[in-house]
Every structure is written in C-alpha cells, then in structure tokens.
Design a protein around this motif. Structure first.
Motif, PDB file in Angstrom:
ATOM      1  N   ASP A 298     -29.977   1.734   2.207  1.00 39.54           N
ATOM      2  CA  ASP A 298     -28.381   0.958   3.607  1.00 39.54           C
ATOM      3  C   ASP A 298     -27.383   1.975   3.619  1.00 39.54           C
TER       4      ASP A 298
ATOM      5  N   ASN B 220     -35.299   1.421   7.174  1.00 39.82           N
ATOM      6  CA  ASN B 220     -35.603  -0.103   7.372  1.00 39.82           C
ATOM      7  C   ASN B 220     -37.369  -0.264   7.333  1.00 39.82           C
TER       8      ASN B 220
ATOM      9  N   ARG C  65     -37.806  -4.221   5.368  1.00 38.49           N
ATOM     10  CA  ARG C  65     -37.199  -5.886   6.460  1.00 38.49           C
ATOM     11  C   ARG C  65     -37.542  -6.423   7.286  1.00 38.49           C
TER      12      ARG C  65
END
Length: 311
Positions: A152, A249, A252
């Motif tokens: 992140d 990402n 996710r």
C-alpha cells in the motif's frame, strides 16, 4: 422580482442539466483535469445563483441589508431593482437561502474536522508503528516506511505532508513502477485534491436531496485518481503506471468476478493500457473558457438592471 426568479431558474437548470450533459460527454475520461474544472465552475455557478438571490431578497426585506448591498450604488440603481415589489416572499426566501449557506459552512467545517481527526489518528498510528530512532527529530520526515504484509501507499496531507509506503509495496514494486506509484501520490499532493474531496463531500452530505452534489462528489473521487494516474504516466509511461497499479492491488480482489470497493482500478488500468487521444488544444481552450462563463452568467443577470441605468 424578475432577477431573483431568473437566478433561481438558472441555478435549478444548471443543477438539473449539468450532470446529465457531463455524463454523456465522451471526453471526460480523456481530460480529467479539464472535467474537474468544468464541474467546479458549474457548482460555483449554482452556489452563486443562490448567494445573489439571497442578497437581493434580503435587501428587499430589510433596510440594513439593503444599505450594505447597495451602499456604493447611486439611487437610480436601487430603484432599477424595484425592491419594494418583491412582496412578502422576500424575507422567507432570504432566510431559507441564508440557512442553506450556514448549513453549508457547518458541513464543510465538520468535514474538515473529520479529516483532521482522521489525520491525527493516522499520524498517531504512524508514530507507534514507525517510532523515531535515537537522535531522530520526530515529525520532520516526508517519507514513512511501515512494516506490513499488505502492499500500500498513500499521501497523508497536513502541515507536514507525508508519503506513507509499506515494506510489502517496496518488495513488490521495483524501479520505475515504484517511482510511478510515488508520482501518483505526489500528483494528489501538488493538486491539493483533498480540498476538492472535502468540499464535494460536504455539499453531498449537507444536501442529499440535490442530485448534482452527489454526482459532483462521485465524479471528484473518480477524476482525481485519473488525474493522478496521468501525472504519473507522463513521467514514467502508461504501461509502467498500469503495471504498478496491478501489482499494488492484485491481492485485493479488484480484478476478480466480484470486485471490492476499489472496482474502478480495472477501468483505470484499461484506460492506461488503451489510451484515447487527448482533445485538440483549441477544443480544450474552448471548453475551459465556456466553463468559466458559467459562474459569470449569474453575475451578468444580476447586473442587468444596474447596467441599464448606468449605460
């Protein structure tokens, strides 16, 4: 009372038509910065219609307000507005609009307060998760590296803005892809996108019955990401930026059949990998100038009686 009616009509027309027209435009995703400018001009134009209507109806209802609004104007200008003909509706309309203005200020203050509380909480968490080393002055670092298994990166605005990035992101992103992620967050910081997010959120929360404000908030959240993507891609290339988004990402669930709340990430990647051509410079300038005229129209409508007298 023709001028207040005209202003309210213009504001209602802009609030009703602008989201529809912009949603049908084929250039929005190609020019996110220009789209943000157009949205801001439309919202300012609507708010200006309300503010000018409030000033005129307040001047018609109360002598004290009239003295402040028309203080430097000649007597003929005041007579041109025929304030005595506004009737008993002037005071209620002015009070309703004044209440809306106060409520907007309250919502914006609350939104800013929430954002500051969120930043304080996250800064406290950063201090716990990334304590200052012996001899290191706390609060001076612009880059904070957190130990985490979740890749992140985000920009924490404030008096001392900080770029926060996790060790998992550093392990996963290498070279220019890491630079692209950092450039994306720096794009948010340079454009001060957090202020746009605060204002759009305050209007949408304060006036949920006005669909334009909800559309403005949703589009701001989407367009600031596209603008930051473009900022990064201009420096490090669209493919590099797209691959950085994928790597950041992919764990996710955003690319699966049941995407999470970050469902716009696949569209952002597709946009970077298959970019549409930008608008011609002449058309960009025309759209910029046309949008700038939107807040000017209420001012011109308001000044028509005065210009007739003075002209």
């Amino acid at each position: 009372m023709m001028v207040p009616f005209a202003l309210m009509g213009l504001g209602a027309l802009a609030a009703a038509m602008a989201p529809r027209l912009l949603s049908r435009s084929d250039w929005i995703d190609r020019e996110p910065v220009l789209a943000l400018w157009v949205w801001q001009c439309v919202v300012v134009g609507v708010l200006l219609c309300c503010a000018l209507t409030m000033a005129l109806t307040g001047a018609a209802a109360w002598d004290a307000v009239r003295g402040n609004v028309f203080a430097p104007a000649p007597k003929g200008v005041v007579e041109a507005y025929a304030l005595s003909g506004y009737g008993p509706l002037a005071a209620p309309v002015a009070l309703v609009l004044a209440s809306g203005a106060v409520w907007s200020a309250v919502m914006l203050t609350r939104e800013i307060g929430r954002a500051r509380a969120w930043r304080r909480q996250h800064r406290a968490e950063l201090l716990v998760r990334s304590p200052a080393l012996p001899g290191e002055e706390p609060g001076e670092e612009r880059l904070v590296v957190l130990e985490s298994d979740k890749p992140d990166a985000w920009w924490l605005p404030g008096t001392t803005p900080r770029l926060v990035i996790t060790t998992a992101a550093l392990r996963r992103l290498k070279g220019r892809r890491l630079d692209a992620v950092i450039a994306h967050e720096q794009g948010h910081a340079r454009a001060r996108h957090h202020w746009l997010l605060h204002c759009s959120g305050a209007l949408a929360i304060g006036f949920p019955q006005v669909t334009m404000f909800a559309a403005f908030r949703d589009e701001v959240h989407r367009l600031v990401e596209l603008a930051a993507d473009d900022s990064a891609s201009r420096r490090f290339g669209r493919t590099t930026t797209a691959l950085a988004l994928v790597e950041l990402n992919e764990d996710r669930g955003v690319f699966g059949p049941c995407p999470s709340g970050l469902a716009q990430v696949p569209q952002r990647v597709d946009r970077l990998l298959a970019p549409a051509s930008r608008l011609p410079v002449a058309r960009r300038w025309r759209l910029t100038a046309t949008a700038a005229l939107v807040p000017a129209v209420p001012l011109l409508v308001t000044l028509v009686p005065a210009l007739r007298v003075l002209g």
